[in-house]
Design a protein around this motif. Structure first.
Motif, short mmCIF file in Angstrom:
data_model
loop_
_atom_site.label_atom_id
_atom_site.label_comp_id
_atom_site.label_asym_id
_atom_site.label_seq_id
_atom_site.Cartn_x
_atom_site.Cartn_y
_atom_site.Cartn_z
N ASP A 126 7.64 5.39 2.77
CA ASP A 126 8.35 4.13 2.54
C ASP A 126 7.32 3.18 1.93
O ASP A 126 6.34 2.80 2.59
CB ASP A 126 8.86 3.60 3.88
CG ASP A 126 9.45 2.21 3.80
OD1 ASP A 126 9.25 1.52 2.78
OD2 ASP A 126 10.11 1.80 4.77
N PRO A 127 7.49 2.77 0.65
CA PRO A 127 6.45 2.00 -0.03
C PRO A 127 6.05 0.73 0.72
O PRO A 127 4.89 0.32 0.67
CB PRO A 127 7.07 1.64 -1.39
CG PRO A 127 8.21 2.56 -1.57
CD PRO A 127 8.66 3.01 -0.21
N ALA B 193 7.60 -1.36 -4.11
CA ALA B 193 6.84 -0.25 -4.68
C ALA B 193 5.38 -0.71 -4.66
O ALA B 193 5.12 -1.89 -4.45
CB ALA B 193 7.29 0.06 -6.10
N ASN C 49 12.77 12.56 -1.51
CA ASN C 49 12.47 11.13 -1.38
C ASN C 49 11.88 10.64 -2.69
O ASN C 49 10.67 10.82 -2.94
CB ASN C 49 11.48 10.89 -0.23
CG ASN C 49 11.07 9.44 -0.10
OD1 ASN C 49 11.60 8.56 -0.79
ND2 ASN C 49 10.11 9.17 0.78
N HIS D 97 10.97 7.92 -3.72
CA HIS D 97 9.85 6.96 -3.66
C HIS D 97 8.50 7.66 -3.82
O HIS D 97 7.52 7.03 -4.15
CB HIS D 97 9.88 6.17 -2.35
CG HIS D 97 10.97 5.14 -2.29
ND1 HIS D 97 10.93 3.97 -2.99
CD2 HIS D 97 12.14 5.14 -1.61
CE1 HIS D 97 12.01 3.26 -2.74
NE2 HIS D 97 12.77 3.95 -1.91
N GLU D 98 8.47 8.95 -3.52
CA GLU D 98 7.24 9.72 -3.76
C GLU D 98 7.36 10.38 -5.11
O GLU D 98 8.35 11.07 -5.41
CB GLU D 98 7.02 10.77 -2.67
CG GLU D 98 5.68 11.48 -2.89
CD GLU D 98 5.30 12.49 -1.82
OE1 GLU D 98 6.08 12.71 -0.88
OE2 GLU D 98 4.21 13.08 -1.95
N PRO E 214 14.14 4.67 -8.11
CA PRO E 214 13.84 3.48 -7.30
C PRO E 214 12.73 2.63 -7.91
O PRO E 214 12.56 1.47 -7.56
CB PRO E 214 13.38 4.07 -5.96
CG PRO E 214 12.86 5.43 -6.28
CD PRO E 214 13.59 5.91 -7.51
#
Lengths: 224, 224
Positions: free
Chosen positions: A3-4, A154, B68, B70-71, B153
């Motif tokens: 989770d950034p 981010a 995910n 985000h990665e 994202p």
């Protein structure tokens, strides 16, 4: 699950916010304690000056559009706009939508700042052999934002002020001590309402914060 | 209001998804049409091979953790892990949490790929004087993900395959035609379940896709 916005651990950055929402007292010289991060609102046409009293301390620097944190200072866009990986005095710094966010209006150093290396993070210190939590710039960014009621959507690539990362013509990178002098300053003028986040880089396992590997305080002020 | 996942305009990338969720037919050679983007799932231990038949076409390449988004593959973290801005045959490519995502298992070119320049976007073409919509890699990424039911994202800095961006020892950048040969290939092995997105870069206003500025198809296949 990555989770950034969520820190991997904590330090004082969570508690030392300069004000509830990051609004500064103008012309006041704030201390950014060694190994910590702080967030500060710098409005359009205001200036922020950062001072490196030791001359050896790297400052990881990020900036977000205060109205929409998805827009932020972007090193990969800066490379295109400058035609260079080394921003100099007089250069403008752009966002990920290629808007001008800042101009460098003073830089007393020789201009050796890094724009190609990711901030240190929990994973980096694990790679370097740390078993316990090690302060790190990415968590400092996350905590500095949380401390003023914001959250990182981010983790942008940082502007690493005074970080000396020569890239040779074969693409090879070196990690060297800063080429800054004691009391070097950099001053940036904002072209939009921003949230600036700074971290006194806690990297004490490589010489990037000086050959003595001692992490130092930094100082900053915001003015009209 | 900037929204990382939302295209600034549209092209065929919205309609040409290789399957409903991006799962490929193994060993099938897919065409990535000139100026468009496509997303494909490459699972752990599978390989993706990308072919540059013209030898002049840049491929903007991104990869996300399929579980995910985000990665994702991260150029700034890659610079640290490689100690270089030029990934070579045999090198591993890491994510923004410093996990190994891929290894380059074949690269028939001399290895001139770019890792410092942002993808072209709507704003870049406005700067270059375009009045109408111009196809661009960032929108191709967004649309390629939408076409398989996903959403970006954030927009990671790309691995620009075959893009020839020399950086000299003073930090200066040049935009040159690719040094690839016709039918050059690069093959990557995945170390996690990924979504790979590729864009046939539609930049036809500078010579980075060859001095003729003609945008070409690319070809790829996924295999076990």
């Amino acid at each position: 699950m990555f989770d950034p916005g969520k820190p991997d651990g904590t330090n004082n950055s969570l508690k030392i916010g300069i004000s509830k929402d990051g609004t500064p007292e103008l012309n006041y010289i704030y201390k950014l304690p060694a190994r910590c991060g702080l967030a500060v609102r710098v409005k359009q046409n205001q200036k922020i000056e950062i001072e490196n009293r030791s001359g050896t301390q790297v400052c990881d620097f990020w900036a977000f559009n205060a109205e929409n944190l998805h827009e932020h200072l972007s090193m990969e866009h800066l490379h295109t706009s400058l035609g260079s990986i080394l921003p100099k005095n007089g250069d403008s710094l752009v966002s990920n939508t290629r808007k001008k966010m800042f101009t460098i209006i003073e830089d007393t150093s020789e201009g050796f700042h890094d724009t190609v290396i990711a901030s240190c993070d929990h994973h980096r210190y694990q790679e370097l052999g740390c078993k316990d939590y090690h302060d790190n710039c990415v968590d400092n960014l996350r905590m500095a934002l949380i401390a003023i009621g914001e959250r990182a959507p981010a983790i942008p690539s940082p502007l690493n002020l005074w970080m000396n990362i020569p890239v040779d013509q074969n693409g090879k990178i070196q990690w060297l001590a800063p080429r800054a002098k004691p009391f070097d300053k950099i001053e940036l003028k904002a072209y939009m309402n921003t949230i600036v986040v700074m971290s006194s880089c806690p990297q004490d396992l490589t010489p990037i914060n000086g050959n003595d590997c001692i992490i130092q305080d930094l100082f900053f002020k915001v003015s009209n």
